[in-house]
Design an enzyme around this catalytic site. Structure first.
Site, mmCIF file in Angstrom:
data_model
loop_
_atom_site.group_PDB
_atom_site.id
_atom_site.type_symbol
_atom_site.label_atom_id
_atom_site.label_comp_id
_atom_site.label_asym_id
_atom_site.label_seq_id
_atom_site.Cartn_x
_atom_site.Cartn_y
_atom_site.Cartn_z
ATOM 1 N N GLU A 527 1.190 -5.737 6.585
ATOM 2 C CA GLU A 527 2.067 -4.567 6.675
ATOM 3 C C GLU A 527 3.132 -4.707 7.757
ATOM 4 O OE1 GLU A 527 -1.492 -3.168 4.446
ATOM 5 O OE2 GLU A 527 -1.233 -4.312 6.301
ATOM 6 N N HIS A 594 -7.722 6.289 4.191
ATOM 7 C CA HIS A 594 -6.728 6.140 3.119
ATOM 8 C C HIS A 594 -6.133 7.478 2.681
ATOM 9 C CE1 HIS A 594 -8.295 2.080 2.730
ATOM 10 N NE2 HIS A 594 -7.427 1.803 1.778
#
Length: 818
Positions: A527, A594
């Site tokens: 990321e 998440h």
């Protein structure tokens, strides 16, 4: 994941032994005849000249920082000055091997890199081009100061320009290369290939990768070097950048015409220390840094150790590696050994080093050694060397006089800083050439599927249509993306599962057929590098859209979003643009790691724009807006909304191009007694709450969809509050630290006289996000909003709350930290 690359078990289970390529260590041998042929006597003298410039420049800075004066000029430099005294050969040798179109990105210790790269480029540009660059930069302001300094020819004028521009930037002067917005640790000068220098250790690695991707994808000349230190080998983004730079797909999936791997050289200026930590024998375990390349790819990144005290050894290595990179066979790793005689900064007493060690390295002073080498071979005489030193000293003296003059060389003001926070340009096509596309029209299967769908969620009788027959939120994003891919040839997208998978949540389905490699590709699960490379791609002249599959992963890319994407436009004084969109999905049902809404984090960071659509119409119009601008946009998308149809625009989502007015909220339902304002998926629960309030209690409720967090136009919200006198704000973000508190505070300042009750904020509980089966007790529910109205805004006759929303319970939660 590409279907065309099967993994064969019979192959990967084979027994064998892995052989690691040999890694050369300090193999360069001087040969004056070869060196004369390569650089000429003038070029060899230029290398010595630039080494002396760097040494004199930094010696001056050290004197000003430690004693407040130099050569009779007094000045209190309050900012940092991370010096590289002792490392001159490494930066000058590198620059000597590079052309103006080659880019270098550096660190907080980059004065020498700026000076040497710019001086080298100035020699290689023809005189009209050189004059044009200097005269046009910042409307000629820097150049005017350079012309006031003594000069005898175009190069000495360019030296004035480079030395003064760099020094004025360090001293935060308006005539500095970046109008003082970058300062010592971030100064740069892009026309000569000196790209942004990064105060975050290792911060240039993934940004330089993005710049190299820009060159490769858009077929631009030159290579890109990430100059980072040995201590950065401990930084995650550095490894992420090396992994992403080494992906096999550049050779296996990208067409040969693309040119191969991005042309990036990871150059570690290895001075054996990071801050006060000693990488050799203490904070690292590699022994020889170059060995790290063996862990990255079969070529061991063509790694080698180079003697960075010999500028000719460095130049030779860079020239050889440049050939590899231009052939598309990179990436490359260089372990360039050097030594900073100076401390980490002028305040560093070097107590972690022995006096004997420093004295021993003094005996290997690169400037003394190289001077003797040129004298020995009659390339320079003692008198010429003395004259060179005097000339350089005079240039720096004149630059210091000007750059320390408060009246003649002022600083920018707050109004100017505000003016460069965003570029606010509208550019649909960053380059005038045809975009590379495949099936991007009516032959595209996704386009065909969308054409069969109703673009409004209800039929003629007002009944909802089945989801699989309705144009969805994800379709709006797809259509906008496809339009811009067909318009802007520089636009490229990458992230996890972007290609054959169809992107997370099927947003990119159809783009695989529409776009060739390398305009759309899967990245490694990195990321930091995904976002950081997008930053480098954008500031180099392209437009990038990258994806973070879950908002929770912002933490993995925190530096790249909070310190890089957000700041380079302002730190460049508006010279750089950042046409860059970061798509971030906000989840649910996947639990604590998440399913978080971190909109407040990105909205808190100056320099970012933050969009948060809640309808298909807005998703398309806001993505068009984001992809037509030149600012970094964090584009938030709730996973709860991907399959929702358009419920507000009765004509449906237009097929053509349109944009939304930036920052303006939308009234989704009119009312006169109460305003509820939301962003994201909470909109639909707010509408349900409004129906309850009206049907059961007769409270006429206006519902606003805020849509934008940054920038945000308060006038429509204030207009609603003037009418209703009451405001409830709701979102799926946890209540503590919610951006809605900022909105509440501002509304109470802007509309205090019209408020009949305090502004109330409803958010998710200040807990971890629980399992999907428990989300109804975590995320705001319609009843929570109704209960909040009753308890804190407007008592509802006969209402019995089903949740606790009192002010007293808010105080209790905060005492408990929940």
């Amino acid at each position: 994941m590409p279907k065309s690359l099967p993994v064969e078990p019979s192959q990967v289970r084979k027994s064998g032994t892995l052989k690691i390529p040999e890694i050369p260590l300090n193999q360069y041998t001087r040969n004056i005849d070869v060196e004369r042929a390569r650089f000429g006597n003038e070029g060899l003298r230029a290398i010595l000249h630039d080494m002396i410039v760097v040494r004199e420049f930094e010696t001056m800075l050290n004197s000003l920082k430690t004693m407040g004066a130099w050569e009779g000029i007094e000045y209190n430099h309050k900012g940092p000055a991370h010096l590289s005294i002792g490392q001159e050969a490494a930066v000058v040798g590198q620059a000597a091997a590079l052309d103006p179109e080659d880019f270098i990105f550096g660190s907080h210790r980059s004065h020498g890199e700026i000076l040497s790269k710019c001086l080298s480029a100035a020699r290689k540009l023809d005189e009209p081009r050189l004059q044009s660059v200097m005269a046009s930069w910042l409307d000629g302001e820097t150049f005017e100061f350079a012309k006031r300094m003594p000069h005898s020819d175009t190069f000495s004028l360019a030296r004035n320009f480079i030395v003064f521009g760099t020094l004025a930037e360090i001293f935060a002067r308006k005539a500095g290369f970046n109008r003082g917005m970058g300062g010592s640790m971030h100064a740069f000068f892009t026309p000569f290939g000196s790209m942004p220098n990064n105060a975050i250790v290792g911060g240039s690695a993934d940004i330089a990768l993005g710049s190299a991707l820009f060159k490769r994808i858009n077929k631009k000349p030159g290579i890109v070097i990430a100059n980072i230190g040995d201590a950065s080998m401990g930084c995650g983004p550095v490894w992420e950048a090396m992994m992403m730079a080494s992906m096999d797909q550049y050779r296996t999936l990208w067409p040969e015409s693309a040119g191969g791997a991005p042309p990036i050289l990871f150059n570690f200026f290895n001075n054996f220390y990071g801050m006060g930590g000693q990488t050799y024998g203490e904070t690292m375990g590699f022994g020889v840094l170059a060995r790290a390349g063996a862990g990255v790819n079969p070529e061991a990144m063509h790694a080698e150790r180079v003697d960075g005290l010999d500028p000719l050894a460095v130049a030779d290595a860079v020239l050889r590696k440049k050939k590899i990179l231009l052939e598309g066979k990179g990436p490359v790793l260089l372990d360039t050994i050097t030594y900073r005689i100076s401390g980490h900064s002028p305040s560093d007493a070097s107590s972690y080093r022995t006096k004997e060690e420093i004295e021993e390295w003094h005996k290997h002073d690169s400037i003394a050694e190289f001077s003797q080498y040129l004298l020995k071979h009659s390339i320079i005489s003692e008198s010429d060397l003395a004259a060179m030193r005097n000339e350089i000293h005079s240039t720096i003296f004149e630059a210091v006089k000007l750059a320390t003059d408060e009246s003649a060389c002022p600083r920018a003001d707050g109004k100017f800083i505000e003016s460069v926070m965003y570029s606010n340009k509208k550019i649909l096509k960053l380059e005038d050439r045809e975009p590379e596309v495949l099936q991007a029209g009516e032959d595209n299967p996704r386009v065909q599927a969308i054409a069969r769908r109703a673009r409004y969620a209800f039929d003629a009788d007002g009944k909802p249509l089945p989801k699989n027959k309705v144009y969805q939120f994800r379709d709006g994003i797809f259509e906008a993306l496809l339009y811009h891919f067909k318009t802007d040839p520089t636009l490229a997208a990458w992230g996890e599962e972007n290609r054959d998978w169809g992107g997370a949540f099927a947003v990119y389905r159809g783009l695989t057929e529409a776009l060739p490699y390398p305009r759309l590709f899967n990245s490694s699960i990195s990321e930091g590098a995904i976002v950081g490379s997008g930053v480098g791609y954008a500031l180099s002249g392209g437009r990038a859209v990258v994806e973070l599959m879950y908002c929770d992963f912002l933490g993995r890319a925190g530096d790249e979003i909070f310190n890089q994407a957000s700041k380079w436009q302002a730190m460049s004084a508006g010279v750089l643009k950042m046409p860059f969109v970061i798509r971030v999905s906000i989840g649910n049902k996947y639990g604590a790691q998440h399913s978080q809404d971190w909109s407040a984090l990105v909205a808190h960071i100056p320099g970012l724009k933050v969009y948060f659509p809640a309808t298909p119409y807005d998703a398309k119009g806001m993505m068009h807006l984001a992809l037509s601008g030149t600012d970094p946009v964090v584009f938030l998308e709730s996973q709860l909304l991907y399959d929702i149809g358009e419920q507000f625009e009765k004509d449906g989502v237009p097929q053509g191009y349109y944009e939304l007015p930036e920052g303006k909220p939308a009234v989704r339902k009119p009312g006169k007694d109460l305003t509820i304002a939301t962003y994201g998926a909470t909109l639909y629960r707010a509408l349900e709450a409004a129906r309850i309030l009206e049907d059961k209690y007769g409270v006429s409720t206006e519902v606003l969809d805020l849509r934008f967090l940054v920038p945000f136009d308060y006038e429509p919200l204030i207009e609603s509050v003037r009418k209703t006198g009451r405001l409830v704000l709701a979102s799926d973000a946890v209540e503590r630290g919610s951006f809605l508190h900022t909105i509440a505070s501002n509304v109470q300042n802007l509309a205090f006289d019209w408020l009949d009750a305090p502004v109330a904020v409803v958010g998710s509980r200040n807990w971890i996000t629980p399992a999907a089966e428990m989300e109804s007790i975590y995320f705001p529910q319609p009843q929570w909003i109704v209960d909040t109205v009753h308890e804190r805004v407007l008592p509802l006759p006969g209402h019995t709350p089903s949740s606790v929303q009192t002010a007293q319970d808010i105080a209790r939660r905060y005492r408990a930290g929940v």
